[in-house]
Design a protein around this motif. Structure first.
Motif, PDB file in Angstrom:
ATOM      1  N   GLN A   1       0.824  -1.210   0.000  1.00 43.46           N
ATOM      2  CA  GLN A   1       0.000   0.000   0.000  1.00 43.46           C
ATOM      3  C   GLN A   1       0.861   1.264   0.000  1.00 43.46           C
ATOM      4  O   GLN A   1       0.540   2.254  -0.671  1.00 43.46           O
ATOM      5  N   LEU A   2       1.963   1.220   0.734  1.00 44.64           N
ATOM      6  CA  LEU A   2       2.868   2.369   0.744  1.00 44.64           C
ATOM      7  C   LEU A   2       3.537   2.536  -0.622  1.00 44.64           C
ATOM      8  O   LEU A   2       3.768   3.668  -1.073  1.00 44.64           O
ATOM      9  N   ILE A   3       3.829   1.421  -1.275  1.00 40.21           N
ATOM     10  CA  ILE A   3       4.428   1.492  -2.611  1.00 40.21           C
ATOM     11  C   ILE A   3       3.465   2.147  -3.597  1.00 40.21           C
ATOM     12  O   ILE A   3       3.853   2.989  -4.407  1.00 40.21           O
ATOM     13  N   VAL A   4       2.196   1.757  -3.538  1.00 39.25           N
ATOM     14  CA  VAL A   4       1.193   2.343  -4.435  1.00 39.25           C
ATOM     15  C   VAL A   4       1.097   3.852  -4.203  1.00 39.25           C
ATOM     16  O   VAL A   4       1.055   4.651  -5.150  1.00 39.25           O
ATOM     17  N   GLN A   5       1.064   4.265  -2.943  1.00 39.92           N
ATOM     18  CA  GLN A   5       1.012   5.690  -2.637  1.00 39.92           C
ATOM     19  C   GLN A   5       2.276   6.397  -3.123  1.00 39.92           C
ATOM     20  O   GLN A   5       2.214   7.525  -3.642  1.00 39.92           O
ATOM     21  N   TYR A   6       3.410   5.741  -2.968  1.00 44.52           N
ATOM     22  CA  TYR A   6       4.674   6.325  -3.410  1.00 44.52           C
ATOM     23  C   TYR A   6       4.686   6.524  -4.925  1.00 44.52           C
ATOM     24  O   TYR A   6       5.096   7.584  -5.424  1.00 44.52           O
ATOM     25  N   ILE A   7       4.241   5.515  -5.651  1.00 45.35           N
ATOM     26  CA  ILE A   7       4.195   5.619  -7.113  1.00 45.35           C
ATOM     27  C   ILE A   7       3.319   6.795  -7.534  1.00 45.35           C
ATOM     28  O   ILE A   7       3.657   7.559  -8.443  1.00 45.35           O
TER      29      ILE A   7
ATOM     30  N   ALA B   1     -10.295   7.258   1.312  1.00 36.60           N
ATOM     31  CA  ALA B   1      -9.702   6.224   0.463  1.00 36.60           C
ATOM     32  C   ALA B   1      -8.650   5.431   1.234  1.00 36.60           C
ATOM     33  O   ALA B   1      -8.598   4.196   1.143  1.00 36.60           O
ATOM     34  N   ARG B   2      -7.832   6.127   2.000  1.00 33.98           N
ATOM     35  CA  ARG B   2      -6.805   5.430   2.790  1.00 33.98           C
ATOM     36  C   ARG B   2      -7.442   4.559   3.874  1.00 33.98           C
ATOM     37  O   ARG B   2      -6.952   3.480   4.182  1.00 33.98           O
TER      38      ARG B   2
ATOM     39  N   GLY C   1     -19.750   7.293  -6.635  1.00 33.63           N
ATOM     40  CA  GLY C   1     -20.469   8.338  -7.350  1.00 33.63           C
ATOM     41  C   GLY C   1     -21.650   7.790  -8.144  1.00 33.63           C
ATOM     42  O   GLY C   1     -22.078   6.644  -7.963  1.00 33.63           O
ATOM     43  N   GLU C   2     -22.155   8.593  -9.053  1.00 37.19           N
ATOM     44  CA  GLU C   2     -23.358   8.224  -9.797  1.00 37.19           C
ATOM     45  C   GLU C   2     -23.138   7.045 -10.744  1.00 37.19           C
ATOM     46  O   GLU C   2     -24.060   6.269 -10.999  1.00 37.19           O
ATOM     47  N   LYS C   3     -21.933   6.917 -11.285  1.00 36.49           N
ATOM     48  CA  LYS C   3     -21.688   5.870 -12.276  1.00 36.49           C
ATOM     49  C   LYS C   3     -21.612   4.470 -11.660  1.00 36.49           C
ATOM     50  O   LYS C   3     -21.836   3.474 -12.344  1.00 36.49           O
ATOM     51  N   LEU C   4     -21.277   4.390 -10.385  1.00 42.29           N
ATOM     52  CA  LEU C   4     -21.150   3.099  -9.692  1.00 42.29           C
ATOM     53  C   LEU C   4     -20.207   2.155 -10.447  1.00 42.29           C
ATOM     54  O   LEU C   4     -20.516   0.977 -10.657  1.00 42.29           O
ATOM     55  N   GLU C   5     -19.033   2.693 -10.834  1.00 44.22           N
ATOM     56  CA  GLU C   5     -18.077   1.878 -11.570  1.00 44.22           C
ATOM     57  C   GLU C   5     -16.801   1.593 -10.786  1.00 44.22           C
ATOM     58  O   GLU C   5     -16.302   0.476 -10.801  1.00 44.22           O
ATOM     59  N   TRP C   6     -16.261   2.630 -10.123  1.00 47.57           N
ATOM     60  CA  TRP C   6     -14.988   2.484  -9.425  1.00 47.57           C
ATOM     61  C   TRP C   6     -15.046   3.144  -8.058  1.00 47.57           C
ATOM     62  O   TRP C   6     -15.756   4.135  -7.867  1.00 47.57           O
ATOM     63  N   PHE C   7     -14.267   2.608  -7.135  1.00 51.54           N
ATOM     64  CA  PHE C   7     -14.140   3.264  -5.834  1.00 51.54           C
ATOM     65  C   PHE C   7     -13.620   4.687  -6.015  1.00 51.54           C
ATOM     66  O   PHE C   7     -13.935   5.573  -5.220  1.00 51.54           O
ATOM     67  N   GLY C   8     -12.793   4.892  -7.067  1.00 57.72           N
ATOM     68  CA  GLY C   8     -12.222   6.207  -7.324  1.00 57.72           C
ATOM     69  C   GLY C   8     -13.162   7.180  -7.979  1.00 57.72           C
ATOM     70  O   GLY C   8     -12.754   8.285  -8.330  1.00 57.72           O
TER      71      GLY C   8
ATOM     72  N   GLY D   1      -9.152   4.167  -8.757  1.00 58.23           N
ATOM     73  CA  GLY D   1      -8.502   4.899  -7.677  1.00 58.23           C
ATOM     74  C   GLY D   1      -7.762   3.972  -6.728  1.00 58.23           C
ATOM     75  O   GLY D   1      -7.592   2.774  -6.994  1.00 58.23           O
ATOM     76  N   TYR D   2      -7.358   4.538  -5.627  1.00 56.26           N
ATOM     77  CA  TYR D   2      -6.509   3.826  -4.670  1.00 56.26           C
ATOM     78  C   TYR D   2      -7.146   2.539  -4.144  1.00 56.26           C
ATOM     79  O   TYR D   2      -6.502   1.482  -4.120  1.00 56.26           O
ATOM     80  N   VAL D   3      -8.400   2.612  -3.733  1.00 54.28           N
ATOM     81  CA  VAL D   3      -9.053   1.418  -3.172  1.00 54.28           C
ATOM     82  C   VAL D   3      -9.241   0.351  -4.251  1.00 54.28           C
ATOM     83  O   VAL D   3      -9.152  -0.843  -3.971  1.00 54.28           O
TER      84      VAL D   3
END
Length: 238
Positions: free
Chosen positions: A73-79, A101-102, A151-158, A163-165
């Motif tokens: 998870q720290l690597i993903v945030q770092y990238i 998200a975190r 959100g409205e699209k209900l496709e991604w956590f982001g 997104g991150y999750v």
């Protein structure tokens, strides 16, 4: 695929079947970054891994210009922070949304994955059944989180895009598929968690996800060997 830039050489230390490795590779694919991959034998850990992660001695490790970053998870945030101009941003700009998200990223490991591991930690049937119950309860909570965050699209956590999750939970998707095939437990079920089930299908259809995930047949064979070694008996899933 874009390069990381002069002096920004990226190297990933991992083990092919690791869900934590999937997270890192998926994040790199989304950012369009070139990297060198080094497979690590976890039974005979090499000197590079031990020198790069002397505290936990675990994969994955990202080496950026020779400097190690540990924990997936720290690597993903770092990238995300190190390459803001490459690909999409994983974490939202809004401070509160970033904290949310975190929170859910941590929840995936602290609640979902920890309960999931508990299924295989004991041979007691009641404790196994309780671990399954807790795993499914964690998935139910993530279903609610998805409804609130997507959100409205209900496709991604982001929201509008991955997104991150999505990255954190997406790393577990190959293992979810294997768990269902090998043990019969559906962590994500179209009847119980329809939003997550549709999300999982979308995730698997992404080119970046396909490039990051290990072959399902090889992963299933590996899982069956492990289950035989621990003499695992399938618990009731309800």
């Amino acid at each position: 695929m874009a390069t990381a830039g002069s002096g920004d050489e990226l190297k990933v230390l991992g083990a092919w079947a690791s869900p934590f490795l999937v997270r890192v590779l998926f994040a790199l694919q989304l950012k369009g970054l070139r990297y060198e991959y080094v497979e690590v034998d976890l039974k005979e850990k090499n000197e590079l891994l031990l020198a790069s992660n002397p505290v936990h001695k675990k994969i994955p490790v990202l080496l950026h210009a020779g400097k190690p970053v540990c924990e997936s998870q720290l690597i993903v945030q770092y990238i995300d922070e190190a390459f803001p101009a490459s690909g999409p941003s994983f974490l939202p700009a809004d401070t509160h949304a970033r904290a949310v998200a975190r929170f859910w990223g941590a929840y995936v490991d602290d609640k979902l994955l920890s309960s999931w591991k508990g299924i295989f930690a004991t041979k007691d049937e009641e404790e196994n059944a309780e671990a399954v119950r807790q795993t499914l309860a964690a998935a139910d909570a993530l279903e609610g989180a998805f409804r609130e965050c997507s959100g409205e699209k209900l496709e991604w956590f982001g929201g509008d895009g991955v997104g991150y999750v999505d990255i954190v939970l997406g790393g577990l998707v190959p293992s979810m598929n294997v768990l269902e095939l090998a043990v019969g437990i559906k962590v994500v079920d179209p009847d119980r968690t329809p939003l997550l089930a549709a999300w999982k299908d979308r995730f698997c259809a992404l080119d970046a996800a396909k490039a990051a995930m290990p072959p399902l047949d090889r992963l299933l064979e590996n899982a069956k060997k492990y289950l035989a070694e621990i003499s695992f008996k399938t618990p009731a899933s309800k």
